[in-house]
Design an enzyme around this catalytic site. Structure first.
Site, mmCIF file in Angstrom:
data_model
loop_
_atom_site.group_PDB
_atom_site.id
_atom_site.type_symbol
_atom_site.label_atom_id
_atom_site.label_comp_id
_atom_site.label_asym_id
_atom_site.label_seq_id
_atom_site.Cartn_x
_atom_site.Cartn_y
_atom_site.Cartn_z
ATOM 1 N N LYS A 55 -3.210 52.986 0.366
ATOM 2 C CA LYS A 55 -2.844 53.482 -0.963
ATOM 3 C C LYS A 55 -2.053 52.431 -1.733
ATOM 4 O O LYS A 55 -2.346 52.142 -2.900
ATOM 5 C CB LYS A 55 -2.019 54.770 -0.850
ATOM 6 N N SER A 71 2.560 56.340 0.461
ATOM 7 C CA SER A 71 2.998 57.188 1.557
ATOM 8 C C SER A 71 1.905 58.188 1.910
ATOM 9 O O SER A 71 1.086 58.551 1.070
ATOM 10 C CB SER A 71 4.278 57.939 1.167
ATOM 11 N N ASP A 72 1.934 58.634 3.151
ATOM 12 C CA ASP A 72 1.043 59.696 3.578
ATOM 13 C C ASP A 72 1.735 60.482 4.682
ATOM 14 O O ASP A 72 2.489 59.916 5.470
ATOM 15 C CB ASP A 72 -0.293 59.156 4.079
ATOM 16 N N THR A 73 1.471 61.782 4.721
ATOM 17 C CA THR A 73 2.077 62.668 5.712
ATOM 18 C C THR A 73 0.983 63.479 6.402
ATOM 19 O O THR A 73 0.038 63.916 5.751
ATOM 20 C CB THR A 73 3.094 63.621 5.035
ATOM 21 N N GLY A 108 3.868 57.936 6.998
ATOM 22 C CA GLY A 108 3.826 56.494 6.879
ATOM 23 C C GLY A 108 4.303 56.146 5.481
ATOM 24 O O GLY A 108 3.949 56.822 4.512
#
Length: 192
Positions: A55, A71-73, A108
């Protein structure tokens, strides 16, 4: 010293609000349109780090000389990455799976610096949910808070009454680990 813009590579209103909570207001918000399909056998912590980097790098490609935060969850139960709940059945399946169990929430966070280098962090939070009977699940489904949420719930809403224990970052479960994100940004003078 001139201000270097910060771009948030996310359309998540939760991430924008969490950043504002610690005094960081991105100069721009540009969602990154990437393929978020998990790779065969990919573990949750590798998955979120890969997506956060992808991203941030995608947005940085079209915006040079800036900081880009991605960010990623993901919610994981065992080795399984739970989907974002886009319909009631998916939400029910997720809630039944985490009922009475502990699961992990991984985020992340990746920062592309103006020189193109990337720094990233992975954060893990353990969450234990009480046993959910059919009434509790029906009540939560009716709330619609699950819509679009990883693992079928939002910890900051009605579901909080079902949380027995959290080990680690609460903001990570909401969608952005603030301590680690702040340290990442402060370490390079971004977001000021």
């Amino acid at each position: 010293m001139p201000h270097t813009p910060l771009i948030l590579a996310s359309s998540s209103p939760r991430r924008k609000a969490l950043l504002a909570q610690i005094g960081i207001i991105p100069d721009r918000i540009i969602p990154a349109d990437i393929d978020e399909t998990e790779q065969h056998g990919e573990l949750a912590h590798h998955y979120v780090e890969r997506l956060a980097k992808e991203k941030a790098l995608k947005v940085a490609e079209a915006n040079s000389g800036v900081f880009v935060l991605g960010s990623d969850t993901a919610v994981a139960c065992g080795r399984r990455i739970l989907p974002k709940s886009e319909d009631e059945q998916t939400a029910r399946d997720c809630l039944n799976l985490i009922s009475g169990r502990s699961h992990r929430v991984y985020s992340g966070v990746a920062l592309v610096k103006p020189d193109g280098t990337v720094q990233s962090r992975i954060v893990e939070t353990r969450v234990k949910v009480r046993v959910l009977d059919s009434h509790a699940i029906d009540e939560y489904i009716q709330s619609k808070e699950w819509d679009g949420k990883a693992g079928g719930y939002a910890i900051q809403g009605l579901f909080s009454k079902h949380i027995v224990m959290i080990t680690g970052s609460h903001s990570n479960v909401v969608g952005l680990p603030l301590f680690e994100t702040a340290n990442l940004l402060d370490g390079v003078g971004a977001g000021k």
